[in-house]
Scaffold this active site. Structure first.
Site, PDB file in Angstrom:
ATOM      1  N   SER A 167     -16.302 -11.945  15.593  1.00 51.34           N
ATOM      2  CA  SER A 167     -17.332 -11.052  16.134  1.00 51.34           C
ATOM      3  C   SER A 167     -17.892 -11.633  17.356  1.00 51.34           C
ATOM      4  CB  SER A 167     -18.456 -10.338  15.192  1.00 51.34           C
ATOM      5  OG  SER A 167     -19.265  -9.866  15.696  1.00 51.34           O
ATOM      6  N   TYR A 181     -25.181 -11.836   7.929  1.00 51.97           N
ATOM      7  CA  TYR A 181     -23.955 -11.826   8.516  1.00 51.97           C
ATOM      8  C   TYR A 181     -23.472 -12.543   9.469  1.00 51.97           C
ATOM      9  CZ  TYR A 181     -20.214  -9.336  10.979  1.00 51.97           C
ATOM     10  OH  TYR A 181     -18.950  -8.914  11.621  1.00 51.97           O
TER      11      TYR A 181
END
Length: 292
Positions: A167, A181
């Site tokens: 990401s 996360y």
């Protein structure tokens, strides 16, 4: 797609490639393991690779969904094998790696895609230690355990490719609510970057894909992301295809590197801006709750 949408796409997202012939040349006859393949990016990637002639090994927790996907691929003329497994359990992952190696030999390509996203404020996490266990298990320790089981045979053979679906969040300042996360995704990214030179010396390429927003069932619960420009899983699978065809070290939106540099050079003003934004967002949330 309108001209405006195309412009936003090029500005925001990593480059992708939809070239069936080149993908077939890259994966036809190869064995590809795709984790998190029951939904979203993993499912779309598995279908694309199977259509290109790869034997696709499907790994995820959802046994029924995996079996349905394997059946769909096999009926359509491809080849897929389902391996239901909880990728956050060390013993299960170790057994999975052993089964795959015994039944198929070392995989030619591993697409590490399985992930767990949690968006939750700090004051909601005091009694939720399991949030951290879950994200660390799926996003960090699970993929490491899997690779530790697969890599000895891959390194002995002297060829292979690991594609990590990561990401953009691991390379920019961490945002409020995303700590669990981002920390877990960043940990695996750092580990893989660390071992990449060793793997390259043994003939194994490593590609890290820094995805921007992909609209999947994982992002759906976050209301603020629903109207933000992003890609669908099929388009994200085209980014994975580009990684497999070209084998670059990284794939990322063009703006990520300048943003990364700017946030290092301007760390203090960026952190102050984040604090101000969070204060205003939190105040707004409190007002909405008071009006309900």
């Amino acid at each position: 797609m309108s001209l405006a949408a195309k412009a936003i796409d090029k500005l925001v997202n990593p480059p992708r490639l939809d070239h069936p012939d080149r993908l077939r040349d890259a994966v036809s006859g190869a064995t590809v393991l795709v984790t998190g393949s029951s939904y979203g990016i993993g499912e779309a990637t598995a279908c694309k690779l199977a259509d290109a002639g790869a034997t696709v090994l499907l790994a995820a927790r959802s046994e029924d969904k995996l079996d349905d996907l394997a059946q769909l691929i096999n009926v359509s003329g491809g080849r897929a094998v389902s391996y239901p497994a909880d990728l956050s359990d060390e013993d299960t992952v170790t057994t999975l790696a052993r089964r795959i190696t015994d039944e198929h030999g070392p995989p030619d390509i591993v697409v590490s895609n399985a992930g767990k996203s949690i968006r939750r404020s700090l004051h909601q996490q005091y009694e939720r230690a399991h949030d951290f266990h879950r994200t660390i298990g799926i996003n960090y320790l699970g993929p490491i355990w899997l690779l530790l089981g697969l890599l000895p045979a891959m390194r002995e053979r002297g060829t292979g490719h690991i594609v990590n679906v990561s990401s953009v969040g691991v390379r920019v300042p961490p945002g409020p609510r995303w700590g669990a996360y981002q920390a877990s995704k960043g940990a695996f990214d750092m580990w893989l970057r660390s071992v990449a030179p060793e793997l390259h010396a043994d003939g194994i390429d490593v590609t890290s894909i820094y995805m921007a927003l992909i609209h999947t069932r994982m992002t759906a619960p976050t209301e603020s992301l629903r109207n933000v420009p992003g890609l669908d899983p099929g388009q994200a699978a085209d980014i994975v295809a580009k990684a497999i065809i070209e084998r670059p070290r990284t794939i990322a939106p063009w703006w990520l590197w300048p943003a990364e540099v700017a946030t290092v050079l301007l760390r203090t003003p960026v952190e102050r801006a984040t604090q101000l934004w969070w204060r205003r967002a939190n105040d707004s949330d409190m007002v909405e709750k008071a009006e309900e």
